[in-house]
Enzyme design. Structure first.
Site, PDB file in Angstrom:
ATOM      1  CE1 TYR A  79      -4.323   0.008  -0.370  1.00 43.33           C
ATOM      2  CE2 TYR A  79      -4.294  -1.662   1.346  1.00 43.33           C
ATOM      3  CZ  TYR A  79      -4.962  -0.989   0.336  1.00 43.33           C
ATOM      4  OH  TYR A  79      -6.244  -1.301   0.039  1.00 43.33           O
TER       5      TYR A  79
ATOM      6  CD  GLU B 185      -3.744   4.096   0.688  1.00 44.85           C
ATOM      7  OE1 GLU B 185      -2.671   3.521   0.999  1.00 44.85           O
ATOM      8  OE2 GLU B 185      -4.875   3.665   0.939  1.00 44.85           O
TER       9      GLU B 185
ATOM     10  CG  ASP C  25      -8.217  10.169 -24.199  1.00 43.30           C
ATOM     11  OD1 ASP C  25      -7.200   9.471 -24.380  1.00 43.30           O
ATOM     12  OD2 ASP C  25      -9.311   9.686 -23.837  1.00 43.30           O
TER      13      ASP C  25
ATOM     14  CB  THR D 198      -4.629   3.626 -22.149  1.00 40.42           C
ATOM     15  OG1 THR D 198      -4.551   3.741 -23.563  1.00 40.42           O
ATOM     16  CG2 THR D 198      -6.045   3.875 -21.686  1.00 40.42           C
TER      17      THR D 198
ATOM     18  CE  LYS E 158      -7.301   2.119 -25.792  1.00 40.90           C
ATOM     19  NZ  LYS E 158      -7.411   2.939 -24.563  1.00 40.90           N
TER      20      LYS E 158
ATOM     21  NE  ARG F 167      -6.727  -3.828 -19.755  1.00 39.68           N
ATOM     22  CZ  ARG F 167      -6.909  -3.914 -21.073  1.00 39.68           C
ATOM     23  NH1 ARG F 167      -6.201  -4.758 -21.790  1.00 39.68           N
ATOM     24  NH2 ARG F 167      -7.783  -3.151 -21.681  1.00 39.68           N
TER      25      ARG F 167
HETATM   26  N1  DSN Z   1     -11.941   0.452 -25.265  1.00 44.71           N
HETATM   27  C1  DSN Z   1     -11.000   1.348 -25.923  1.00 44.71           C
HETATM   28  C2  DSN Z   1     -11.048   1.216 -27.381  1.00 44.71           C
HETATM   29  O1  DSN Z   1     -11.332   0.145 -27.851  1.00 44.71           O
HETATM   30  O2  DSN Z   1     -10.780   2.176 -28.099  1.00 44.71           O
HETATM   31  C3  DSN Z   1     -11.181   2.738 -25.505  1.00 44.71           C
HETATM   32  O3  DSN Z   1     -11.186   2.836 -24.129  1.00 44.71           O
END
Ligand code: DSN
Length: 415
Positions: free
Chosen positions: A51, A53, A196, A222, A225, A231
């Site tokens: 933990y 925080e 984003d 994110t 990707k 993730r």
């Molecule tokens: N689920 C993602 C996508 O497929 O683009 C976006 O969060």
């Protein structure tokens, strides 16, 4: 031999079936990728027990000296990678990163302007079914009949709606985002500008897509990707005051203890992104997506906007008798995993849709290049040409499996 093999054979077997699925199928969901084995090792590490925080050197618990070290390393690498001054690497996901931005910079009922979900935006960009559209008054811009954003039109919408914050970035937009144009719009109406870049971050990191800095006040992405990390999400800015507000919004605003094992994995992912080889990967992702666009449009299908500048294409079936859902299912039977997607001019429900989104990042990570993408694009077109021919789908599935097996990344399910 894994501990799990003895302690929980049931879960062990399911995980191994997933490995088989990933090895046998061609993964072409534009938001998915194959992460580095070292990233998976970090996610299975002892940091999962801790933990922590708070933030490095400002924690609420003892024993955080190594959590501090690894979180600071992740922050420093993120800042170096994207050329910014401040990064918060704690968001558990992209959606929570975006929620953190809104909580830091807005009050309930403030106005936000984002891209319409059905035109390629994301749920968290103001959709009425997301907290971003329930807590704030959301307005939308979209794409024109050519499938592209018209920045003059966005300016008109911004002048009418007077948002406090403009969101740029998308989940299903195949063209470059003009961050400078968005800055001009934001300045004209006195709005904050939030990018984003979840989908394009791996390209931005490689200089294969223009950077949102210095134009945007705050940027989220994110990490799993096009970046190929674990993730999770991160938030970045060059503004110290915004950085402080973001930190408070993430913890204690919307999250509790950070996932230190995932933060360690984020540091490893950024380390990979900083290597010279990363540029070659990003270039190949774009080259492979271009092959998809070229072949599928030559085969007579409507590729939205006529092509792609990034890692994905959208194929529209507005003028066909079959839907995105039909195409998604038929391609799935042929061993090619894509997702149904709404397209500009959509008249079907989001559960059915009139299009599919196809991405190149995951197969590029497996080592596939233009030659393989040409074969795959032709087989995708064969399936679409023969949408009800299940015998043909089964035959293509075997061919795709053979191709997939030539490009294996993982020799086991657990690292
Ligand atoms: N689920 C993602 C996508 O497929 O683009 C976006 O969060």
């Amino acid at each position: 031999m894994y501990f799990m093999e003895n302690s929980d054979k049931e879960v062990f077997e399911i995980i191994n079936k997933e490995l088989q699925r990933q090895n046998d199928h061609l993964e072409m969901i534009a938001s998915e990728n194959f992460t580095f084995p070292a990233v998976m090792e970090a996610m299975g590490s002892v940091f999962t027990n801790k933990y922590a925080e708070g933030y490095p050197n400002k924690r609420y618990y003892g024993g955080c000296e190594y959590a501090d070290e690894v979180e600071q390393l992740a922050i420093d690498r993120a800042c170096k990678l994207f050329g910014c001054k401040f990064a918060n690497v704690q968001p558990h996901s992209g959606s929570q990163a975006n929620q953190g931005v809104y909580q830091a910079l807005l009050k309930p009922y403030d106005k936000i302007l984002g891209m319409d979900l059905s035109h390629g935006g994301h749920l968290t960009h103001g959709s009425k079914v997301s907290s971003s559209g329930k807590l704030y008054q959301s307005f939308f811009y979209g794409v024109e009949s050519d499938g592209r954003i018209d920045y003059d039109r966005v300016m008109d919408i911004a002048r009418i709606t007077q948002p406090k914050l403009i969101v740029c970035g998308a989940s299903a937009y195949p063209r470059e985002i003009d961050f400078k144009a968005f800055r001009e719009i934001a300045d004209e109406v006195g709005a904050l500008l939030f990018a984003d870049i979840a989908h394009i971050a791996g390209l931005v990191a490689a200089g294969e897509h223009p950077s949102p800095f210095p134009y945007c006040d705050v940027v989220t992405t994110t990490t799993h990707k096009t970046l190929r990390g674990p993730r999770g999400g991160i938030i970045m800015t060059n503004d110290e005051d915004i950085a402080k507000k973001i930190n408070s919004a993430i913890f204690p605003g919307i999250q509790g203890g950070p996932l230190v094992h995932v933060i360690a994995a984020k540091a490893i992912g950024f380390g990979e992104n900083l290597k010279p080889e990363w540029k070659a990967y990003a270039k190949q992702v774009k080259a492979n997506a271009k092959v998809l666009a070229d072949v599928i449009s030559k085969r007579g299908y409507d590729v939205v906007s006529g092509g792609t500048d990034n890692h994905l294409i959208l194929v529209s079936f507005l003028n066909k008798e079959f839907s995105g859902k039909d195409a998604d299912a038929a391609l799935g039977n042929a061993g090619i995993t894509v997702n149904k997607n709404t397209v500009p001019g959509e008249f079907r429900s989001p559960f059915v849709t009139s299009g599919i989104r196809i991405g190149s990042p995951a197969l590029t990570a497996r080592g596939m290049k233009e030659a393989e993408f040409e074969i795959i694009a032709n087989r995708i077109s064969d399936v679409l040409d023969n949408i009800n021919d299940t015998a043909l789908h089964a035959k293509i599935r075997e061919e795709m499996k053979e191709l997939a097996h030539k490009f294996i990344i993982y020799d086991r399910a657990i690292y």
